[in-house]
Design a protein around this motif. Structure first.
Motif, short mmCIF file in Angstrom:
data_model
loop_
_atom_site.label_atom_id
_atom_site.label_comp_id
_atom_site.label_asym_id
_atom_site.label_seq_id
_atom_site.Cartn_x
_atom_site.Cartn_y
_atom_site.Cartn_z
N HIS A 30 0.84 -1.21 0.00
CA HIS A 30 0.00 0.00 0.00
C HIS A 30 0.87 1.25 0.00
O HIS A 30 2.06 1.19 0.29
CB HIS A 30 -0.85 0.05 1.28
CG HIS A 30 -1.77 -1.11 1.45
ND1 HIS A 30 -3.06 -1.10 1.01
CD2 HIS A 30 -1.57 -2.32 2.03
CE1 HIS A 30 -3.64 -2.25 1.32
NE2 HIS A 30 -2.74 -3.01 1.93
N ALA A 82 -7.24 -4.34 3.22
CA ALA A 82 -7.69 -4.74 1.88
C ALA A 82 -9.03 -5.45 2.02
O ALA A 82 -9.08 -6.67 2.22
CB ALA A 82 -6.66 -5.64 1.21
N GLY A 91 -0.47 -6.73 5.47
CA GLY A 91 -0.45 -5.43 4.83
C GLY A 91 0.81 -4.65 5.15
O GLY A 91 1.15 -4.46 6.32
N HIS A 134 -2.18 -3.34 -3.78
CA HIS A 134 -3.58 -3.23 -3.36
C HIS A 134 -4.51 -3.20 -4.57
O HIS A 134 -5.58 -3.82 -4.56
CB HIS A 134 -3.71 -1.97 -2.51
CG HIS A 134 -5.01 -1.80 -1.83
ND1 HIS A 134 -5.38 -0.61 -1.26
CD2 HIS A 134 -6.06 -2.64 -1.59
CE1 HIS A 134 -6.58 -0.72 -0.72
NE2 HIS A 134 -7.01 -1.94 -0.91
#
Length: 164
Positions: A30, A82, A91, A134
């Motif tokens: 991300h 997500a 993540g 993502h």
């Protein structure tokens, strides 16, 4: 294999409100995506997420502009990064808006080493099936075009770090 140092952030996290992740089969990359190309700490992201009503920071790791890796949500817990994929993913938040800025060299190297460590720890193949942006899971610009364009390079470097 060299281990990336991870800065313990001692965030105030109520573990009773989190769930243990039972399966880990992907890692999701991300970016911040704020209007400026910022460098938010895990504590700042945690405060922002809590202000939005979340239990705590949604990401498991935060990679700062200088390459420092900070602990976010405990790595064994289900994340909040997500939608629809949190129960099986880790993540990683790379600080910056990579629609307008470029990831630093230190961020690329630290992210690659972190990925090598995590893939080894969780028995994942270091490839683009196990490591995704993502945007590959849902409609979003995240992790920004400039970081997304480096995904193959990051995965290649992660493979290098895994055999060191």
């Amino acid at each position: 294999m060299e281990r990336i140092p991870i800065v313990e952030t001692y965030l105030d996290i109520d573990h009773n409100q989190l769930t243990t992740r039972r399966v880990t089969d992907q890692i999701v990359i991300h970016h911040t995506g704020n209007p400026t190309d910022d460098d938010l700490s895990a504590a700042e992201i945690d405060a922002s997420h809590k202000a939005q009503g979340w239990t705590c920071i949604g990401y498991h790791y935060v990679v700062r502009k200088d390459g420092t890796v900070e602990q976010g949500r405990p790595h064994w817990m289900v994340g909040a990064h997500a939608y629809g994929h949190n129960s099986h993913t880790i993540g990683i938040h790379v600080c910056g808006n990579f629609e307008i800025g470029e990831p630093t060299g230190a961020q690329i190297e630290s992210t690659a080493m972190l990925l090598a460590n995590l893939c080894t720890d969780y028995g994942l193949t270091i490839d683009r099936d196990s490591i995704v942006g993502h945007r590959e899971l849902m409609p979003t610009a995240c992790p920004g075009r400039n970081l997304y364009a480096q995904m193959d390079t990051i995965v290649g470097k992660a493979n290098f770090y895994a055999v060191q």
